[in-house]
Write a protein that holds these residues in place. Structure first.
Motif, PDB file in Angstrom:
ATOM      1  N   PHE A 140     -33.908 -14.221  -7.529  1.00  0.00           N
ATOM      2  CA  PHE A 140     -34.879 -14.679  -8.522  1.00  0.00           C
ATOM      3  C   PHE A 140     -35.750 -13.544  -9.059  1.00  0.00           C
ATOM      4  O   PHE A 140     -36.611 -13.774  -9.903  1.00  0.00           O
ATOM      5  N   GLN A 141     -35.529 -12.334  -8.531  1.00  0.00           N
ATOM      6  CA  GLN A 141     -36.246 -11.146  -8.990  1.00  0.00           C
ATOM      7  C   GLN A 141     -37.767 -11.315  -8.875  1.00  0.00           C
ATOM      8  O   GLN A 141     -38.519 -11.073  -9.810  1.00  0.00           O
ATOM      9  N   VAL A 142     -38.190 -11.754  -7.669  1.00  0.00           N
ATOM     10  CA  VAL A 142     -39.611 -11.902  -7.359  1.00  0.00           C
ATOM     11  C   VAL A 142     -39.857 -11.296  -5.986  1.00  0.00           C
ATOM     12  O   VAL A 142     -38.929 -10.912  -5.266  1.00  0.00           O
ATOM     13  N   ASP A 143     -41.127 -11.209  -5.587  1.00  0.00           N
ATOM     14  CA  ASP A 143     -41.481 -10.673  -4.283  1.00  0.00           C
ATOM     15  C   ASP A 143     -41.110 -11.656  -3.169  1.00  0.00           C
ATOM     16  O   ASP A 143     -41.078 -12.881  -3.379  1.00  0.00           O
ATOM     17  N   ASN A 144     -40.894 -11.130  -1.976  1.00  0.00           N
ATOM     18  CA  ASN A 144     -40.609 -11.968  -0.805  1.00  0.00           C
ATOM     19  C   ASN A 144     -41.708 -12.990  -0.565  1.00  0.00           C
ATOM     20  O   ASN A 144     -41.443 -14.128  -0.160  1.00  0.00           O
ATOM     21  N   ALA A 145     -42.948 -12.591  -0.821  1.00  0.00           N
ATOM     22  CA  ALA A 145     -44.080 -13.489  -0.578  1.00  0.00           C
ATOM     23  C   ALA A 145     -44.019 -14.711  -1.477  1.00  0.00           C
ATOM     24  O   ALA A 145     -44.394 -15.819  -1.072  1.00  0.00           O
ATOM     25  N   VAL A 146     -43.556 -14.522  -2.700  1.00  0.00           N
ATOM     26  CA  VAL A 146     -43.433 -15.653  -3.639  1.00  0.00           C
ATOM     27  C   VAL A 146     -42.388 -16.630  -3.128  1.00  0.00           C
ATOM     28  O   VAL A 146     -42.591 -17.850  -3.130  1.00  0.00           O
ATOM     29  N   VAL A 147     -41.258 -16.105  -2.666  1.00  0.00           N
ATOM     30  CA  VAL A 147     -40.199 -16.952  -2.130  1.00  0.00           C
ATOM     31  C   VAL A 147     -40.695 -17.712  -0.901  1.00  0.00           C
ATOM     32  O   VAL A 147     -40.471 -18.912  -0.767  1.00  0.00           O
ATOM     33  N   ALA A 148     -41.377 -17.003  -0.011  1.00  0.00           N
ATOM     34  CA  ALA A 148     -41.892 -17.649   1.195  1.00  0.00           C
ATOM     35  C   ALA A 148     -42.857 -18.779   0.869  1.00  0.00           C
ATOM     36  O   ALA A 148     -42.845 -19.832   1.523  1.00  0.00           O
ATOM     37  N   GLN A 149     -43.669 -18.565  -0.137  1.00  0.00           N
ATOM     38  CA  GLN A 149     -44.619 -19.609  -0.556  1.00  0.00           C
ATOM     39  C   GLN A 149     -43.885 -20.841  -1.075  1.00  0.00           C
ATOM     40  O   GLN A 149     -44.240 -21.984  -0.747  1.00  0.00           O
ATOM     41  N   ILE A 150     -42.842 -20.614  -1.873  1.00  0.00           N
ATOM     42  CA  ILE A 150     -42.063 -21.737  -2.406  1.00  0.00           C
ATOM     43  C   ILE A 150     -41.338 -22.446  -1.272  1.00  0.00           C
ATOM     44  O   ILE A 150     -41.314 -23.682  -1.200  1.00  0.00           O
ATOM     45  N   GLN A 151     -40.732 -21.681  -0.362  1.00  0.00           N
ATOM     46  CA  GLN A 151     -40.007 -22.288   0.763  1.00  0.00           C
ATOM     47  C   GLN A 151     -40.910 -23.174   1.600  1.00  0.00           C
ATOM     48  O   GLN A 151     -40.476 -24.205   2.124  1.00  0.00           O
ATOM     49  N   SER A 152     -42.171 -22.792   1.716  1.00  0.00           N
ATOM     50  CA  SER A 152     -43.111 -23.571   2.543  1.00  0.00           C
ATOM     51  C   SER A 152     -43.338 -24.972   1.979  1.00  0.00           C
ATOM     52  O   SER A 152     -43.761 -25.880   2.704  1.00  0.00           O
ATOM     53  N   LYS A 153     -43.070 -25.155   0.692  1.00  0.00           N
ATOM     54  CA  LYS A 153     -43.293 -26.464   0.061  1.00  0.00           C
ATOM     55  C   LYS A 153     -42.110 -27.409   0.282  1.00  0.00           C
ATOM     56  O   LYS A 153     -42.195 -28.589  -0.014  1.00  0.00           O
ATOM     57  N   PHE A 154     -40.987 -26.854   0.771  1.00  0.00           N
ATOM     58  CA  PHE A 154     -39.810 -27.685   0.962  1.00  0.00           C
ATOM     59  C   PHE A 154     -39.415 -27.793   2.437  1.00  0.00           C
ATOM     60  O   PHE A 154     -38.322 -28.162   2.762  1.00  0.00           O
TER      61      PHE A 154
END
Length: 216
Positions: A202-216
């Motif tokens: 998704f061409q974003v930072d790891n922190a952004v992905v981790a934040q999104i993953q936490s919602k699912f």
């Protein structure tokens, strides 16, 4: 002659692959699913026909509004072989979808079915994305009584674009169409897809992905 034979062989193979890509036509009047059977098949084992009754072909509840108090603001009520055993081998199913004002049925796919949707109440923006490399969005706003088709396997969505509730009924060309909600599948898989894989995809930072993953 050899070239003609090769062409006919290829043509036959193509039709063979096309035919087996969808649920086969039933070979008897019905094959009511026997949920008590321990036998595993591609579909459901047939119930003894002498035990079949009207309720095997019946479902009540599509007149009831679904609870849309969730982050997406929508509720899907399915009527497939799990709810109606008599649908087994018949290659069709239904869903009712309720939408709160500005609620969405998030981008998803049905791996085994084409869907045809009819708006019963309200206005919906609908759309699907063509396969790569084009990935073109085909979208339209529907009003009460309008119909729209989502081709098998393509990512599609609906959004209520009105200030009131909206309702749609959709038919699908499978007794068990399956559903892959894109966000849930990508960010909520179990076990999780590695954060760095998604970050690169998704061409974003790891922190952004981790934040999104936490919602699912």
């Amino acid at each position: 002659m050899a070239k003609l034979f090769s062409f006919l062989s290829l043509l036959t193979l193509s039709f063979c692959c096309l035919i087996t890509g969808f649920e086969p036509s039933p070979l008897q009047d019905f094959c009511v699913a026997d949920s008590a059977s321990s036998v595993k098949v591609n579909g459901m084992v047939c119930k003894n026909s002498s035990l079949v009754e009207a309720n095997d072909f019946y479902f009540s509840g599509l007149h009831l509004a679904g609870n849309t108090t969730n982050p997406a603001g929508s509720k899907v009520t399915p009527v497939n072989v799990a709810q109606v055993p008599g649908l087994n081998t018949l290659g069709i199913s239904l869903v009712r979808v309720d939408y709160a004002p500005w609620g969405i049925n998030p981008p998803h796919t049905h791996p085994r079915a084409t869907e045809i949707l009819t708006v019963l109440e309200g206005s919906l923006q609908v759309g699907f994305v063509t396969s790569s490399p084009e990935n073109r969005l085909i979208t339209k706003v529907l009003k009460k009584g309008d119909v729209f088709v989502f081709p098998i396997g393509l990512v599609h969505y609906q959004r209520n674009v009105g200030n009131g509730n909206a309702v749609a009924i959709a038919a699908l060309s499978s007794q068990n169409p399956g559903v892959i909600t894109i966000a849930n599948a990508v960010f909520g898989s179990d076990p999780a897809i590695a954060t760095d894989v998604l970050a690169k995809a998704f061409q974003v930072d790891n922190a952004v992905v981790a934040q999104i993953q936490s919602k699912f």
